[in-house]
Design a protein around this motif. Structure first.
Motif, short mmCIF file in Angstrom:
data_model
loop_
_atom_site.label_atom_id
_atom_site.label_comp_id
_atom_site.label_asym_id
_atom_site.label_seq_id
_atom_site.Cartn_x
_atom_site.Cartn_y
_atom_site.Cartn_z
N ALA A 50 0.83 -1.21 0.00
CA ALA A 50 0.00 0.00 0.00
C ALA A 50 0.86 1.26 0.00
O ALA A 50 0.55 2.23 -0.71
N LEU A 51 1.96 1.26 0.77
CA LEU A 51 2.85 2.42 0.77
C LEU A 51 3.45 2.65 -0.61
O LEU A 51 3.50 3.78 -1.10
N LEU A 52 3.93 1.58 -1.24
CA LEU A 52 4.50 1.72 -2.58
C LEU A 52 3.45 2.16 -3.59
O LEU A 52 3.74 3.00 -4.47
N ALA A 53 2.24 1.64 -3.47
CA ALA A 53 1.17 2.03 -4.39
C ALA A 53 0.81 3.49 -4.24
O ALA A 53 0.59 4.20 -5.22
N VAL A 54 0.76 3.97 -2.99
CA VAL A 54 0.46 5.39 -2.76
C VAL A 54 1.55 6.27 -3.34
O VAL A 54 1.28 7.30 -3.97
N ALA A 55 2.82 5.87 -3.14
CA ALA A 55 3.93 6.66 -3.68
C ALA A 55 3.89 6.72 -5.21
O ALA A 55 4.05 7.79 -5.81
N LEU A 56 3.66 5.57 -5.84
CA LEU A 56 3.63 5.54 -7.31
C LEU A 56 2.37 6.19 -7.86
O LEU A 56 2.38 6.70 -9.00
#
Length: 361
Positions: A50-56
């Protein structure tokens, strides 16, 4: 009289339905706690994805706005650029880091003997009996040595497969969150009451902005830390400057505490390899960089993006680090920011119900 209490003779207000509701709520909470404990690994992988998805997703949204692409092609472009950048960085940095890391592993026995022969270790051993504590960890060395090779090989193989499985899980979860996450959030918000929907949308938007700002700033901090540490160690002639510099960069994932631990380890390693004066220089560098990150870089990230007080940040790192180890410490700041946003909204709702329309600062 039956059906009345002892104080005023009034019938009891606790009905069978109320008792059943309370019992059901207690069972539901207990079940939820057990599920969280049992699914700790799945929750950690989902949180990282979820953190990576939010960043991307910030990059995807920017590309959709500037290049006027649809969401699917924008996601493909972002992932392709990320893959090319990771491959280029891997081809340039990873081989040298692996070679230096292997050299470091091969010299571990020699470095261990140097540490044991150092005056600092001898003073610590006299005070805290370090060697006795280490010897207690291996009560039967012959039994341990008989199956050491097989056990080490088994752990190495299972560890590699576990890491690959976790990486694949995070990758697929991240891609699916990028593709279907925003639409799912919109549908969930559409099910809320119309008069409350703007408030929920505001909370989601604040959490999204805070998490994205935290991640972008954290990536910048890790990059600065790794670059400066590698450069400093290379100038001092440290033979393992690249893996140690990369490890120092990753230590910034744990706010405040990570660079301190990494600096102490690198200083000790420098002391045993290239001498006391260069170890003093490394210690001075990490002290100066720790002050820079703690007083300049970290406040710029945690105060201006997630608006979390440094004291609350440290409490969150300690608490979530105890719950979920290093991954919990990494997720501590966005979780604390999310909790702070929700608490502020709840307090604002309470003030509005009490008739006080003064906004919370």
């Amino acid at each position: 009289m039956a059906g009345s209490d002892s104080s005023g003779g009034q019938p009891s207000q606790v009905t069978l339905k109320t008792a059943f509701t309370v019992c059901f709520a207690v069972v539901l909470v207990a079940t939820l706690v057990v599920l969280i404990i049992k699914a700790e690994v799945a929750l950690i992988l989902t949180g990282l994805a979820a953190l990576l998805a939010v960043a991307l997703n910030h990059l995807v949204a920017l590309l959709m706005k500037r290049a006027r692409l649809r969401r699917g092609p924008a996601i493909a472009v972002v992932l392709l650029v990320l893959l090319v950048a990771a491959s280029a960085l891997g081809l340039i940095v990873v081989p040298a880091a692996i070679n230096q890391g292997q050299s470091l592993v091969n010299q571990v026995p020699e470095l261990t003997e140097k540490i044991r022969a150092s005056r600092v270790f001898q003073l610590l051993d006299q005070r805290f009996h370090v060697l006795q504590q280490l010897q207690r960890q291996s009560d039967n060395p012959t039994e341990l040595a008989s199956g050491a090779l097989a056990v080490s090989a088994f752990h190495a193989v299972t560890g590699v497969f576990s890491v690959l499985g976790a990486f694949a899980t995070i990758l697929f979860l991240m891609v699916f969150m990028l593709a279907f996450g925003p639409e799912l959030v919109k549908r969930l918000l559409a099910q809320t009451l119309p008069e409350r929907r703007p408030r929920y949308e505001g909370v989601v938007s604040k959490v999204y902005s805070a998490t994205g700002g935290y991640l972008s700033g954290l990536i910048l901090i890790c990059t600065i830390n790794a670059t400066l540490a590698s450069t400093c160690l290379a100038l001092l002639g440290m033979p393992f400057f690249l893996p140690l510099g990369i490890a120092s960069g990753f230590s910034s994932l744990v706010p405040y505490a990570g660079p301190i631990v990494a600096g102490g380890f690198v200083t000790l390693l420098t002391l045993t390899t290239v001498g006391a004066w260069k170890a003093l220089a490394v210690f001075t560098y990490f002290m100066m960089y720790g002050l820079l990150e703690g007083n300049v870089l970290a406040p710029l990230v945690f105060r201006r993006t997630v608006h979390v007080n440094p004291l609350l940040t440290l409490f969150a790192v300690v608490f979530f680090g105890e719950l979920a180890g290093i991954i919990g410490a990494v997720l501590a700041v966005p979780l604390m920011a999310t909790a702070q946003i929700i608490v502020r909204e709840l307090l604002l709702i309470r003030r509005e119900k009490l008739g006080d329309r003064v906004p919370v600062p």
